[in-house]
Write an enzyme that holds these catalytic residues in place. Structure first.
Site, PDB file in Angstrom:
ATOM      1  N   LYS A   1       0.857  -1.185   0.000  1.00 20.09           N
ATOM      2  CA  LYS A   1       0.000   0.000   0.000  1.00 20.09           C
ATOM      3  C   LYS A   1       0.895   1.238   0.000  1.00 20.09           C
ATOM      4  O   LYS A   1       1.787   1.372   0.844  1.00 20.09           O
ATOM      5  CB  LYS A   1      -0.853  -0.034   1.267  1.00 20.09           C
ATOM      6  CG  LYS A   1      -2.283   0.348   1.039  1.00 20.09           C
ATOM      7  CD  LYS A   1      -3.079   0.018   2.269  1.00 20.09           C
ATOM      8  CE  LYS A   1      -4.415   0.707   2.229  1.00 20.09           C
ATOM      9  NZ  LYS A   1      -5.147   0.516   3.482  1.00 20.09           N
TER      10      LYS A   1
HETATM   11  O1  G3P Z   1      -7.516   1.324   5.152  1.00 21.20           O
HETATM   12  C1  G3P Z   1      -7.897   2.517   4.590  1.00 21.20           C
HETATM   13  C2  G3P Z   1      -9.270   3.012   5.001  1.00 21.20           C
HETATM   14  O2  G3P Z   1     -10.204   1.993   4.880  1.00 21.20           O
HETATM   15  C3  G3P Z   1      -9.322   3.781   6.280  1.00 21.20           C
HETATM   16  O3  G3P Z   1     -10.626   4.034   6.727  1.00 21.20           O
HETATM   17  O4  G3P Z   1     -12.152   4.653   8.539  1.00 21.20           O
HETATM   18  O5  G3P Z   1      -9.749   5.374   8.676  1.00 21.20           O
HETATM   19  O6  G3P Z   1     -11.304   6.431   7.038  1.00 21.20           O
HETATM   20  P1  G3P Z   1     -10.962   5.189   7.792  1.00 21.20           P
END
Ligand code: G3P
Length: 218
Positions: free
Chosen positions: A85
């Site tokens: 990533k």
């Molecule tokens: O892993 C990336 C993403 O899904 C993060 O989500 O909830 O931190 O905006 P969030």
């Protein structure tokens, strides 16, 4: 649309894998910190074991291309399932290009615009991750972005797959599917919510009660 689990918590990964519905896992430094995963590489290796064959995203933290490529090679050595990533920066996309040439798969993250997704695809990203919830949080249309990116990828026949990320609730998952996302990466809590419907619970209760009554009548 495939479902990935967005978590670095081994208990959550094991449970979700047992439900039979996930085909990959995404992590990020925040999720690893939340899971208390001090031995980050061991956690990634264990996730690979729990979800055999599935792409498992692990994120680099360097900000320069050489550092990212170095980290990526080390992560890719953990298991062939590991996908790197990388944030959508100029240094990040240069790393994506190098890693693609080495056959190492990448997931370009922190994508908030179609323009960024086009660049990621042009660099040879395997996956691109638009963040739906974080866009909604600032009053923009996260699912609209997913739809736009899917349209561009389809129109130009890019092989890059779209992962709807930053999912906050079940309707985001449905919206991602309707928008044509290849994958939605879903937090454990939301994955559990996807099963729920009051009529399902009522129906199970009723079937159970009727069955028990029938047994009692014998
Ligand atoms: O892993 C990336 C993403 O899904 C993060 O989500 O909830 O931190 O905006 P969030």
């Amino acid at each position: 649309m495939k479902i990935f689990l967005d978590s670095a918590n081994l208990g959550e990964v094991q449970t979700a894998a047992g439900w039979g519905v996930i085909s990959g896992v995404t992590t990020n430094p925040t999720l690893l910190a939340r899971a208390g995963a001090k031995d980050f590489q061991a956690v990634v290796a264990e996730i690979c074991r729990l979800v055999p064959g599935g792409p498992i995203s692990a994120e680099v933290v360097s900000s320069d291309t050489a550092g990212m490529v170095q980290e990526a090679r080390e992560l890719a050595d953990i298991d062939p399932q590991v996908v790197i990533k990388i944030p959508v920066t100029p240094a990040g996309l240069a790393a994506v290009k190098q890693l693609a040439a080495e056959g190492i798969r990448t997931n370009v993250t922190l994508v908030f615009s179609t323009a960024q997704a086009i660049l990621a695809a042009a660099a040879g990203a395997t996956f691109v991750s638009p963040f739906v919830g974080r866009l909604d949080d600032i009053g923009q249309d996260g699912l609209g972005l997913v739809q736009e990116i899917v349209t561009v990828m389809d129109t130009y026949d890019y092989s890059t797959e779209v992962i709807a990320a930053s999912i906050r609730h079940p309707q985001h998952v449905v919206g991602a599917a309707l928008a044509g996302a290849h994958i939605a990466t879903v937090p454990f809590k939301v994955l559990g919510q996807l099963f729920e419907h009051p009529l399902t619970a009522q129906g199970i209760e009723r079937f159970q009660a009727d069955w028990e009554a029938l047994q009692g009548n014998k």
